[in-house]
Design a protein around this motif. Structure first.
Motif, short mmCIF file in Angstrom:
data_model
loop_
_atom_site.label_atom_id
_atom_site.label_comp_id
_atom_site.label_asym_id
_atom_site.label_seq_id
_atom_site.Cartn_x
_atom_site.Cartn_y
_atom_site.Cartn_z
N UNK A 191 -15.99 55.35 18.23
CA UNK A 191 -17.25 55.80 17.63
C UNK A 191 -17.85 54.65 16.85
N UNK A 192 -19.16 54.48 16.96
CA UNK A 192 -19.78 53.39 16.24
C UNK A 192 -21.29 53.46 16.28
N UNK A 193 -21.90 52.35 15.85
CA UNK A 193 -23.35 52.27 15.77
C UNK A 193 -23.78 50.87 16.16
N UNK A 194 -24.87 50.79 16.88
CA UNK A 194 -25.44 49.49 17.23
C UNK A 194 -26.65 49.27 16.34
N UNK A 195 -26.64 48.15 15.64
CA UNK A 195 -27.75 47.81 14.73
C UNK A 195 -28.30 46.45 15.15
N UNK A 196 -29.51 46.44 15.66
CA UNK A 196 -30.13 45.20 16.13
C UNK A 196 -29.20 44.47 17.08
N UNK A 197 -28.67 45.20 18.03
CA UNK A 197 -27.77 44.73 19.09
C UNK A 197 -26.36 44.37 18.60
N UNK A 198 -26.08 44.51 17.29
CA UNK A 198 -24.76 44.20 16.79
C UNK A 198 -23.93 45.48 16.72
N UNK A 199 -22.73 45.43 17.27
CA UNK A 199 -21.88 46.63 17.37
C UNK A 199 -21.01 46.76 16.12
N UNK A 200 -21.02 47.94 15.51
CA UNK A 200 -20.16 48.26 14.38
C UNK A 200 -19.30 49.46 14.75
N UNK A 201 -17.99 49.31 14.67
CA UNK A 201 -17.09 50.42 15.00
C UNK A 201 -16.77 51.23 13.74
N UNK A 202 -17.00 52.53 13.82
CA UNK A 202 -16.64 53.42 12.72
C UNK A 202 -15.15 53.80 12.79
N UNK A 203 -14.71 54.13 13.98
CA UNK A 203 -13.32 54.56 14.13
C UNK A 203 -12.88 54.42 15.58
N UNK A 204 -11.58 54.26 15.75
CA UNK A 204 -10.94 54.40 17.06
C UNK A 204 -9.87 55.46 16.86
N UNK A 205 -10.03 56.59 17.50
CA UNK A 205 -9.09 57.70 17.31
C UNK A 205 -8.41 58.06 18.63
N UNK A 206 -7.19 58.56 18.52
CA UNK A 206 -6.57 59.16 19.70
C UNK A 206 -7.29 60.47 20.00
N UNK A 207 -7.75 60.60 21.22
CA UNK A 207 -8.33 61.87 21.66
C UNK A 207 -7.21 62.63 22.38
N UNK A 208 -6.56 63.52 21.65
CA UNK A 208 -5.37 64.20 22.16
C UNK A 208 -5.81 65.37 23.03
N UNK A 230 -3.43 48.64 17.01
CA UNK A 230 -3.14 47.20 17.10
C UNK A 230 -4.03 46.50 18.12
N UNK A 231 -4.65 47.28 19.00
CA UNK A 231 -5.52 46.70 20.03
C UNK A 231 -6.99 46.79 19.66
N UNK A 232 -7.25 46.94 18.35
CA UNK A 232 -8.64 47.13 17.88
C UNK A 232 -9.57 46.05 18.42
N UNK A 233 -9.14 44.78 18.33
CA UNK A 233 -10.00 43.67 18.76
C UNK A 233 -10.33 43.76 20.24
N UNK A 234 -9.33 44.08 21.06
CA UNK A 234 -9.58 44.19 22.51
C UNK A 234 -10.55 45.34 22.80
N UNK A 235 -10.37 46.46 22.10
CA UNK A 235 -11.26 47.60 22.32
C UNK A 235 -12.67 47.29 21.79
N UNK A 236 -12.74 46.56 20.71
CA UNK A 236 -14.05 46.18 20.17
C UNK A 236 -14.78 45.26 21.15
N UNK A 237 -14.07 44.30 21.73
CA UNK A 237 -14.68 43.40 22.71
C UNK A 237 -15.16 44.17 23.94
N UNK A 238 -14.35 45.12 24.39
CA UNK A 238 -14.75 45.94 25.54
C UNK A 238 -15.99 46.76 25.20
N UNK A 239 -16.04 47.30 23.98
CA UNK A 239 -17.20 48.07 23.56
C UNK A 239 -18.46 47.20 23.55
N UNK A 240 -18.32 45.98 23.05
CA UNK A 240 -19.48 45.07 23.03
C UNK A 240 -19.96 44.78 24.45
N UNK A 241 -19.03 44.59 25.36
CA UNK A 241 -19.41 44.31 26.75
C UNK A 241 -20.19 45.48 27.35
#
Length: 416
Positions: A191-208, A230-241
Motif C-alpha cells: 500500500x502506498x501513494x505516488x506524489x509527483x511520480x515519487x513512490x512512497x510505501x505505507x506498508x507491506x503486509x502479509x495478505x493471509x 527483509x525484502x522491502x527494498x526489492x518490493x519497493x523497486x518492483x513497485x516503482x517499476x
C-alpha cells in the motif's frame, strides 16, 4: 464542492463521513437501495458503480464536481470514464484506469514490461485444448474484470475449466477468462501513494488467505510486519517499476504480489485505497491518513513529499494484526462481544458487518465477511495473545444457539 462517491457499502462509509466532516457536500451512488452510505448522502442515487452511463446521469443531476471511490476496483474505471466525459479532473486517465482494472490489459502490460507474473492465457467458451499448451496444472481461473475474489477458482484439469467457464463469466462483462498457473506462495499487499511520480510505501503486509476448494484467495487477515519485511527494498523497486510502466503521477496504489521459491510474481495491481480497512489501521502504523490524502487529491491539492517521507520511521517497532472473520453456514441470530474488545490493550477498531437474520451460505468470496477487528502490539507473541483474547470474547450464534465464527490457525503470527 460536491464530491461524488461511487459505492455506498461498508467499505465507503468512512470516506463519506470524512468528506462531510471536512465541510463538503457528498453525492453517493450504489445499485443497492439499502446500502448504508446512501442514507448519509446529500445527493443519493440508486445507480451501479459499474455502469458509466448511470453514474454520468447521477453526477449530472447532483452537479458533482469530482468523482472518487475507495476499497473496490471496478468503480475506479467508472470514475475515470465519467470524469473524462464530463471534463472533471481525475488522477487516472481512462486508459490508465483500464490498465489497472482489466486483467487482460494488465497481464499483457506485465509481459511487455517484463514485470514478473504467473504464466497465463485468455480463453473463451469455445477454446481448444491446444490453447493451454505450455501451462502446468493446477491452474487458477479468474474473471477479467471483477473483484472481491468473485469467480476465482483453482482447477486441476481441462474438464474443470469447461465446467466452471460459465460460472466465472457470470462475474464478468467480458467474453474471455484469465487462466494462469497456480504459484505456491505467500501473498503480500503493498500500500502506498505516488506524489509527483515519487513512490512512497505505507506498508507491506502479509495478505493471509484461506482456500475452500476450489474457491481460493479469500483474505482473512493482514499482518504487519510481513514475512517478507527483509525484502522491502526489492518490493519497493518492483513497485516503482510498475508505477513507471503505468505512468502513475499521483494517487493511491495497492498491489498484490506473490512470494515463493521462484521469487516475487505480481498477482494484481490497483490504484485505490485498500479494502481491508487500511484507512483505519494505517494512521497509527505509519502516521498517514489515507482518507484525507484521497479527498485532498480529489480536491486538487498537492501532496507534501516531506510529510510522506516522515512516515518511514514510525512503523519500524510496531506490529499490527487485522482479522477479518467469516461464519459457518446458518442464520445469524445474535452478535456479542465487540464492545468488550476496547478493554484489551492495543485495540484499534472493529465491528460486525452483517445484521441479525442474515443467512450465511458456503464461503466462495469475500462478500459474506462477518466482521473485523485489529490490534497493535510490540511483538508477534504479544499480538497473538491479544487476538486470541478477542476471538474468545466474540460470539455470533445461529438459530440453534451454535457458535458460527470460524477460526483458523492462520489468525496467528507465525513464530519469529
Amino acid at each position: 464542492m460536491i464530491l461524488h462517491v461511487l459505492g455506498a457499502g461498508p467499505a465507503q462509509l468512512n470516506l463519506i463521513k470524512r468528506i462531510k466532516e471536512m465541510g463538503h457536500e457528498v453525492a453517493v451512488s450504489d445499485m443497492n437501495p439499502r446500502a448504508p452510505g446512501l442514507a448519509l448522502a446529500d445527493y443519493p442515487s440508486v445507480a451501479s458503480s459499474f455502469d458509466p452511463e448511470a453514474i454520468k446521469e447521477a453526477a449530472l443531476e447532483a452537479r458533482s464536481d469530482r468523482l472518487l471511490t475507495m476499497g473496490t476496483d471496478q468503480p475506479v474505471l467508472t470514475a475515470a470514464l465519467v470524469s473524462e466525459q464530463l471534463g472533471l479532473p481525475y488522477f487516472l486517465t481512462a486508459e490508465q484506469a483500464t490498465l489497472v482494472t482489466n486483467k487482460k490489459v494488465m497481464k499483457e502490460m506485465f509481459l511487455q514490461r517484463q514485470i514478473p507474473t504467473a504464466p497465463f492465457r485468455f480463453l473463451s467458451s469455445s477454446f481448444d485444448d491446444s490453447e493451454l499448451e505450455g501451462l502446468h496444472f493446477p491452474l487458477v481461473i479468474k474473471p477479467l474484470d471483477s473483484q472481491g475474489q468473485r469467480g476465482v477458482l483453482k482447477v486441476q484439469n481441462i474438464s474443470e475449466i469447461r465446467v466452471r467457464m460459465d460460472e466465472v463469466l457470470g462475474f464478468s462483462r467480458e467474453n474471455q477468462i484469465l487462466v494462469e498457473e497456480y504459484y505456491p506462495s505467500e501473498e503480500v499487499t503493498v500500500s502506498g501513494w505516488v506524489c509527483d511520480k515519487k513512490v512512497h510505501l505505507f506498508s507491506i503486509t502479509d495478505r493471509v488467505t484461506i482456500e475452500n476448494d476450489p474457491y481460493m484467495g479469500v483474505c482473512v487477515s493482514h499482518r504487519y510486519p510481513s514475512l517478507f519485511h527483509r525484502d522491502w527494498k526489492e518490493l519497493e523497486d518492483l513497485t516503482r517499476k510498475i508505477c513507471h510502466s503505468v505512468d502513475i503521477k499521483e494517487g493511491p496504489i495497492y498491489f498484490q504480489i506473490l512470494g515463493g521459491d521462484q521469487g516475487f510474481r505480481v498477482n494484481e495491481i490497483a490504484c485505490r485505497l485498500g479494502g481491508a480497512y487500511e484507512d483505519e489501521f494505517l494512521p497509527a502504523l505509519c502516521g498517514v491518513d489515507p482518507l484525507t490524502l484521497l479527498i485532498e487529491e480529489s480536491l486538487g491539492s498537492s501532496c507534501e513529499d516531506h510529510s510522506l517521507e516522515a512516515m518511514t520511521t514510525r512503523r519500524e517497532s510496531l506490529y499490527c494484526s487485522l482479522q477479518m472473520f467469516f461464519c459457518r453456514p446458518g442464520i445469524i441470530c445474535s452478535q456479542t462481544g465487540m464492545d468488550s474488545l476496547s478493554s484489551i490493550p492495543g485495540f484499534g477498531a472493529g465491528r460486525f458487518l452483517l445484521s441479525n437474520g442474515t443467512q450465511i451460505l458456503n464461503r466462495e468470496n469475500s462478500t459474506q465477511r462477518a466482521g473485523y477487528f485489529f490490534f497493535y502490539g510490540n511483538s508477534a507473541e504479544d499480538l497473538n495473545k491479544k487476538v486470541g483474547r478477542a476471538y474468545d470474547a466474540l460470539s455470533i450464534l445461529d438459530e440453534n444457539g451454535k457458535e458460527m465464527i470460524e477460526r483458523s490457525e492462520k489468525e496467528q503470527f507465525p513464530d519469529e
